[in-house]
Scaffold this motif. Structure first.
Motif, PDB file in Angstrom:
ATOM      1  N   VAL A 128       0.866  -1.180   0.000  1.00 45.35           N
ATOM      2  CA  VAL A 128       0.000   0.000   0.000  1.00 45.35           C
ATOM      3  C   VAL A 128       0.901   1.227   0.000  1.00 45.35           C
ATOM      4  N   THR A 129       0.821   2.020  -1.067  1.00 47.56           N
ATOM      5  CA  THR A 129       1.675   3.195  -1.227  1.00 47.56           C
ATOM      6  C   THR A 129       0.827   4.455  -1.202  1.00 47.56           C
ATOM      7  N   LEU A 130       1.262   5.440  -0.424  1.00 44.28           N
ATOM      8  CA  LEU A 130       0.634   6.750  -0.399  1.00 44.28           C
ATOM      9  C   LEU A 130       1.435   7.649  -1.332  1.00 44.28           C
ATOM     10  N   LYS A 131       1.039   7.639  -2.593  1.00 46.42           N
ATOM     11  CA  LYS A 131       1.803   8.313  -3.631  1.00 46.42           C
ATOM     12  C   LYS A 131       1.892   9.817  -3.348  1.00 46.42           C
ATOM     13  N   GLY A 132       3.109  10.314  -3.389  1.00 40.65           N
ATOM     14  CA  GLY A 132       3.350  11.718  -3.103  1.00 40.65           C
ATOM     15  C   GLY A 132       3.891  11.952  -1.715  1.00 40.65           C
ATOM     16  N   SER A 133       3.728  10.973  -0.815  1.00 37.46           N
ATOM     17  CA  SER A 133       4.246  11.116   0.545  1.00 37.46           C
ATOM     18  C   SER A 133       5.622  10.484   0.692  1.00 37.46           C
ATOM     19  N   PHE A 135       5.922   7.241   1.237  1.00 35.59           N
ATOM     20  CA  PHE A 135       5.786   6.148   2.197  1.00 35.59           C
ATOM     21  C   PHE A 135       4.908   5.036   1.636  1.00 35.59           C
ATOM     22  N   SER A 136       5.267   3.806   2.011  1.00 40.28           N
ATOM     23  CA  SER A 136       4.461   2.647   1.656  1.00 40.28           C
ATOM     24  C   SER A 136       4.606   1.608   2.750  1.00 40.28           C
ATOM     25  N   VAL A 137       3.731   0.618   2.751  1.00 33.31           N
ATOM     26  CA  VAL A 137       3.736  -0.407   3.780  1.00 33.31           C
ATOM     27  C   VAL A 137       3.121  -1.672   3.194  1.00 33.31           C
ATOM     28  N   GLN A 138       3.455  -2.822   3.792  1.00 33.56           N
ATOM     29  CA  GLN A 138       2.838  -4.081   3.387  1.00 33.56           C
ATOM     30  C   GLN A 138       1.771  -4.490   4.386  1.00 33.56           C
ATOM     31  N   SER A 139       0.655  -4.979   3.886  1.00 32.48           N
ATOM     32  CA  SER A 139      -0.387  -5.485   4.787  1.00 32.48           C
ATOM     33  C   SER A 139       0.151  -6.702   5.530  1.00 32.48           C
ATOM     34  N   ASN A 140      -0.218  -6.814   6.811  1.00 34.35           N
ATOM     35  CA  ASN A 140       0.346  -7.889   7.630  1.00 34.35           C
ATOM     36  C   ASN A 140      -0.398  -9.205   7.397  1.00 34.35           C
ATOM     37  N   GLY A 141      -0.170 -10.165   8.283  1.00 36.23           N
ATOM     38  CA  GLY A 141      -0.751 -11.487   8.099  1.00 36.23           C
ATOM     39  C   GLY A 141      -2.264 -11.532   8.166  1.00 36.23           C
ATOM     40  N   TYR A 142      -2.895 -10.418   8.509  1.00 38.29           N
ATOM     41  CA  TYR A 142      -4.358 -10.357   8.587  1.00 38.29           C
ATOM     42  C   TYR A 142      -4.910  -9.244   7.707  1.00 38.29           C
ATOM     43  N   GLY A 143      -4.092  -8.787   6.753  1.00 34.86           N
ATOM     44  CA  GLY A 143      -4.530  -7.773   5.809  1.00 34.86           C
ATOM     45  C   GLY A 143      -4.472  -6.358   6.333  1.00 34.86           C
ATOM     46  N   PHE A 144      -4.053  -6.147   7.586  1.00 35.79           N
ATOM     47  CA  PHE A 144      -4.072  -4.817   8.195  1.00 35.79           C
ATOM     48  C   PHE A 144      -2.907  -3.972   7.686  1.00 35.79           C
ATOM     49  N   PHE A 145      -3.173  -2.664   7.516  1.00 31.28           N
ATOM     50  CA  PHE A 145      -2.126  -1.719   7.142  1.00 31.28           C
ATOM     51  C   PHE A 145      -2.359  -0.409   7.880  1.00 31.28           C
ATOM     52  N   SER A 146      -1.313   0.408   7.988  1.00 30.60           N
ATOM     53  CA  SER A 146      -1.417   1.728   8.598  1.00 30.60           C
ATOM     54  C   SER A 146      -0.364   2.630   7.983  1.00 30.60           C
ATOM     55  N   LEU A 147      -0.789   3.801   7.503  1.00 33.42           N
ATOM     56  CA  LEU A 147       0.113   4.775   6.893  1.00 33.42           C
ATOM     57  C   LEU A 147      -0.198   6.159   7.449  1.00 33.42           C
ATOM     58  N   SER A 148       0.852   6.897   7.759  1.00 31.63           N
ATOM     59  CA  SER A 148       0.685   8.255   8.265  1.00 31.63           C
ATOM     60  C   SER A 148       1.445   9.234   7.386  1.00 31.63           C
ATOM     61  N   ALA A 150       1.548  13.859   6.235  1.00 32.74           N
ATOM     62  CA  ALA A 150       1.039  15.218   6.446  1.00 32.74           C
ATOM     63  C   ALA A 150      -0.256  15.414   5.670  1.00 32.74           C
ATOM     64  N   ALA A 151      -1.095  16.289   6.173  1.00 32.51           N
ATOM     65  CA  ALA A 151      -2.383  16.570   5.527  1.00 32.51           C
ATOM     66  C   ALA A 151      -2.173  17.053   4.102  1.00 32.51           C
ATOM     67  N   SER A 152      -2.841  16.380   3.160  1.00 37.34           N
ATOM     68  CA  SER A 152      -2.715  16.758   1.746  1.00 37.34           C
ATOM     69  C   SER A 152      -3.608  15.844   0.925  1.00 37.34           C
ATOM     70  N   HIS A 153      -3.597  16.050  -0.402  1.00 40.66           N
ATOM     71  CA  HIS A 153      -4.283  15.155  -1.324  1.00 40.66           C
ATOM     72  C   HIS A 153      -3.282  14.102  -1.808  1.00 40.66           C
ATOM     73  N   TYR A 154      -3.691  12.836  -1.771  1.00 42.81           N
ATOM     74  CA  TYR A 154      -2.808  11.749  -2.171  1.00 42.81           C
ATOM     75  C   TYR A 154      -3.562  10.772  -3.076  1.00 42.81           C
ATOM     76  N   GLU A 155      -2.793   9.841  -3.598  1.00 40.69           N
ATOM     77  CA  GLU A 155      -3.356   8.721  -4.339  1.00 40.69           C
ATOM     78  C   GLU A 155      -2.835   7.443  -3.702  1.00 40.69           C
ATOM     79  N   ILE A 156      -3.745   6.590  -3.230  1.00 40.55           N
ATOM     80  CA  ILE A 156      -3.354   5.299  -2.663  1.00 40.55           C
ATOM     81  C   ILE A 156      -3.209   4.295  -3.801  1.00 40.55           C
ATOM     82  N   ILE A 157      -2.043   3.653  -3.874  1.00 40.81           N
ATOM     83  CA  ILE A 157      -1.799   2.612  -4.871  1.00 40.81           C
ATOM     84  C   ILE A 157      -1.633   1.289  -4.125  1.00 40.81           C
ATOM     85  N   VAL A 158      -2.443   0.304  -4.467  1.00 39.77           N
ATOM     86  CA  VAL A 158      -2.405  -1.006  -3.817  1.00 39.77           C
ATOM     87  C   VAL A 158      -2.029  -2.058  -4.852  1.00 39.77           C
TER      88      VAL A 158
END
Length: 847
Positions: A128-133, A135-148, A150-158
């Motif tokens: 899961v990538t927060l394009k423009g920030s 930062f990206s992260v991989q979903s864990n063994g139960y599909g959970f993800f968390s990304l932080s 700054a306030a702005s407009h982004y595009e999430i790429i999965v």
């Protein structure tokens, strides 16, 4: 060994220096300063005067209601400045010699799960990538993800290897919880997310450089023995993984033995992963959802083995609608059903498999055996709330092998896993597991004695509790920590009627606490580091069947405690979107040994014995380095590794595993080393995927009392391996797959002579390893056709037909060599092989 370690440390230091080049220069000059109930404005002015730094800011942006009272003595300027910035919620930017202060941007978090759009199942390992920030992260063994960010407009790429990539626009002006990202399953002809989309935002934040996900839906189209899709045989077609012998399901990963792989299914350890001595694995292809393999840079949350981790997750069942399926192959028939317990909240899946006894007669005819197996998988899950989910999974499997007249041997695994995961807040995820796992083998001895049945029993029983926390502390930083306790009961071997020939059962507890952090150092670098503190406690031996130890037992009867420290380190550097480097080091500790000689390496007869004062825990220091280059012509991956192994066990050639209470006295100990280089080329187009692998590797060991203490080749020392596999979509839903492999023959022991004892040929072995089996090579072909246009009872009917040819040019390779006891015959050896060319057919219907 020490020189190699220095080289790895030097390279890591060099890359770190490069990655930080151009970073803000640290100010380490020390000052004494005392803030006595000062406002932020007064404190900053005071600090600027004492430190000599020029600081510029807008006074109206300073919160003067905050008071500072703190004394610093001989403290660096940077530390004091960082303290003031933290108190003021400001950030600094250096412009020439002036530090400009600005308010920190508001940080918001988006968290949730990545799910399969059609079934509602969680997707493991999605990026899961927060394009423009950045930062990206991989979903864990139960599909959970968390990304932080700054306030702005982004595009999430999965993206995920088995699914179509997805893009979603988001305005991050608040925290998002329980945010669901839905993906559709990808067809073979659908390309993965493009290189620029996946990597131009920078190095991925979390996910091991050596962690590989197997696209199981695509891998099912590969050619398999009797057309029965097999997870472990699919892994054998990848880089760094080798099969022990023709048709075997054993995994030899980067020079490690089959007992040095931690194979897990839904957190439960699988001690014997093979049906019928390796003809197929215990993993039902319809029950498996995700396969993750760690060959190096093993996460701190895993331990207990030296070589690798194979983490397999069962499917969870469709949360939206009911489905049923049935299938058959030349090995087994399969049946399954899945559906919602409560729509969108919970689901179940049940699958079963059973062999065709008659179809296996021909395969086992050279061995005088008849074999069959059956297994059952079941899983339930339910969402108690948006923050709480529970899972229960079950596996049961049983194998039977008979002689032509009477039952001889049966064995199997049983596992049960209960898990609860809870989301404390958008940044903190918790999972608790209770796991039961057992493996048991019953071998009937003296089959002609009907009055005194004697059964030789071996096995392992585990009860495990563990908890794991994942904390997404801030953008680019993820922390994991947890603890586990495993309560073992080892059954090395006991006889139901011959007490004095039994090996006592042994109880042992294995504990671990661990912690790790994955930190993004810059736009192009990431550092993963952590440690695991493990401990093992062995209790006095006891015999469950006979209540007391046999008098002639040589098994250690003393309590034993051992504590070990296991560091983990991995560094990734991506200078551009096309190039990537990684370095890693990890230490592994294994507190149990598989006692098995080479002749029985394919057998179900496995005796596990825990560490003691005599049998020291196995230890491995693993170093690895890798480089990958990506272009429109494909991907080239180059990797090297070195393993330094300690306390390796060698079973003397004359030792017997059955009815042998002095087995510990027949163990020899030494050290070993494994090293190698892997070169892979991966080419993908919409209709074609090719994967070529060459591996050069050596595995050596030194045993004090063998070959004068000089290095000898391990039984799985295979210097050269080449593999080529490809999948081509001829027309929509019609695929042709090909696989070819050629490897060096593995070393083996052959007798240098014989002596006669009461009419029986008794072999005489030399300690040196002079013999190597012939070069092994094989080619396989399959055609897979998928149809989904028919309807039955107003529901769409999915059909799949697969036809395969295994070993298409009839290359016969010995998998068992025995001594001919008929001394009137010229041939001393009986060489036994499986069938040459083998035809396979698999048909599945799903509705």
């Amino acid at each position: 060994m020490q020189s190699l370690f220095r080289v790895v440390v030097f390279l890591a230091f060099l890359v770190l220096q490069i990655s930080f080049l151009g970073a803000q220069e640290a100010n380490t000059r020390k000052i004494d300063i005392n803030f006595e109930n000062q406002s932020l404005y007064e404190a900053l002015t005071h600090f600027s005067t004492v430190s000599g730094l020029s600081i510029s800011y807008e006074p109206s942006q300073i919160d003067n209601t905050v008071r500072i009272s703190k004394k610093f003595v001989a403290t660096s300027i940077d530390v004091v400045f960082e303290y003031l910035l933290e108190k003021s919620s400001m950030q600094s930017q250096r412009l020439n010699s002036i530090y400009i202060l600005r308010p920190k941007p508001k940080i918001y978090t988006v968290s949730g799960r990545v799910i399969d759009r059609a079934s509602g199942e969680n997707i493991v390992g999605a990026t899961v990538t927060l394009k423009g920030s950045g930062f990206s992260v991989q979903s864990n063994g139960y599909g959970f993800f968390s990304l932080s960010a700054a306030a702005s407009h982004y595009e999430i790429i999965v993206s995920h290897v088995s699914y179509k990539p997805q893009k979603i626009a988001i305005r991050l002006d608040r925290d998002y919880e329980a945010y669901m990202l839905s993906l559709d399953i990808a067809e073979l002809s659908v390309p993965e997310i493009t290189l620029s989309e996946r990597t131009k935002s920078s190095v991925s934040d979390f996910g091991s450089a050596s962690s590989n996900s197997l696209n199981w839906e695509k891998a099912k189209s590969l050619p398999f023995y009797k057309a029965e899709a097999d997870v472990l045989k699919a892994l054998q077609m990848t880089a760094g993984v080798t099969e022990m012998y023709h048709g075997s399901d054993n995994l030899l990963i980067r020079g490690g033995g089959k007992d040095q792989n931690l194979i897990m299914m839904d957190d439960a350890v699988i001690y014997n992963s093979a049906h019928l001595f390796g003809i197929n694995s215990i993993f039902n292809p319809d029950a498996i959802k995700n396969i993750q393999v760690h060959k190096d840079a093993i996460p701190a949350s895993f331990g207990g083995r030296l070589s690798s981790v194979v983490d397999i997750r069962m499917a969870e069942g469709n949360k939206k609608e009911f489905h049923a399926w049935a299938g058959t192959s030349m090995l087994a028939s399969r049946f399954g059903i899945e559906g919602p317990i409560v729509k969108e909240k919970g689901s179940f899946i049940v699958t079963s498999r059973n062999t065709y006894f008659n179809l296996l007669k021909k395969d086992y005819k050279p061995f005088g055996l008849l074999g069959s197996y059956s297994d059952l998988n079941a899983k339930l899950n339910y969402s108690l709330s948006e923050k709480d989910e529970i899972y229960y999974s079950l596996y049961w499997g049983r194998d039977k092998v008979k002689t032509q007249t009477e039952f001889m041997n049966k064995w199997g695994n049983v596992t049960s896993t209960l898990r609860w995961n809870h989301i404390f807040n958008p940044k903190l995820f918790f999972n608790f597991s209770f796991v039961y796992s057992t493996y048991k083998n019953n071998l009937k001895l003296d089959i002609d004695d009907l009055l005194h049945e004697n059964v030789w029993i071996t096995g392992v029983k585990d009860k495990t509790v563990k908890g794991n926390f994942t904390y997404y502390r801030k953008p680019g930083q993820q922390i994991q920590f947890g603890a586990s306790a495993v309560f073992h009961e080892f059954i090395p071997g006991e006889s139901t009627s011959m007490r004095d020939h039994s090996i006592p059962r042994i109880l042992g507890n294995e504990y671990a606490v661990y912690g790790s952090e994955s930190r993004k150092l810059s736009e192009r670098t990431r550092l993963d580091y952590g440690a695991r503190l493990s401990a093992f406690q062995r209790f006095k031996g006891r015999s469950m069947l006979n209540k007391r130890l046999p008098e002639n037992s040589m098994i250690s009867d003393e309590e034993f405690v051992d504590i070990r420290f296991e560091p983990r380190l991995s560094f990734v550097f991506e200078p551009s979107s096309s190039h990537s480097f990684h370095l890693s080091y990890n230490r592994g500790i294994q507190y149990m040994q598989l006692i098995q000689n080479e002749e029985l390496s394919s057998s179900s007869l496995e005796s596990w014995i825990p560490a003691s004062h005599r049998i020291r825990p196995q230890e491995a220091n693993n170093f690895s380095a890798g480089y990958s280059f990506k272009s429109r012509w494909g991907t080239v991956v180059l990797g090297s590794y070195y393993k330094d192994l300690k306390n390796q066990v060698h079973l003397t050639n004359e030792a017997q595993l059955i009815l042998n209470p002095i087995i510990e006295s027949q163990l020899l100990f030494g050290k070993g080393r494994s090293y190698g280089t892997e070169l892979s080329y991966i080419f993908k187009r919409q209709k074609l995927e090719l994967d070529a692998v060459y591996v050069w590797a050596r595995t050596l060991k030194q045993i004090k009392d063998i070959n004068e203490g000089k290095a000898i080749r391990s039984s799985y020392d295979i210097p050269h391996t080449f593999k080529l596999k490809g999948i081509y979509e001829v027309v929509p839903n019609l695929f042709v797959s090909y696989y070819f492999t050629i490897t060096s023959g593995r070393p083996t022991y052959f007798p240098i002579g014989f002596y006669d004892y009461q009419g029986v040929r008794v072999p005489i072995f030399d300690d040196d390893d002079k013999f190597r089996l012939p070069t092994y090579h094989r080619a396989d072909l399959s055609v897979d056709w998928k149809v989904s246009s028919l309807k039955l009872f107003k529901r769409k009917l999915f059909q799949e037909l697969s036809v395969s040819l295994f070993n298409i040019y009839n290359r016969k390779y010995p998998i068992m060599v025995t001594i001919n006891q008929d001394q009137s015959l010229e041939d001393i050896y009986n060489i036994r092989t499986l069938d040459g060319t083998s035809f396979g057919l698999r048909y599945t219907v799903r509705f």
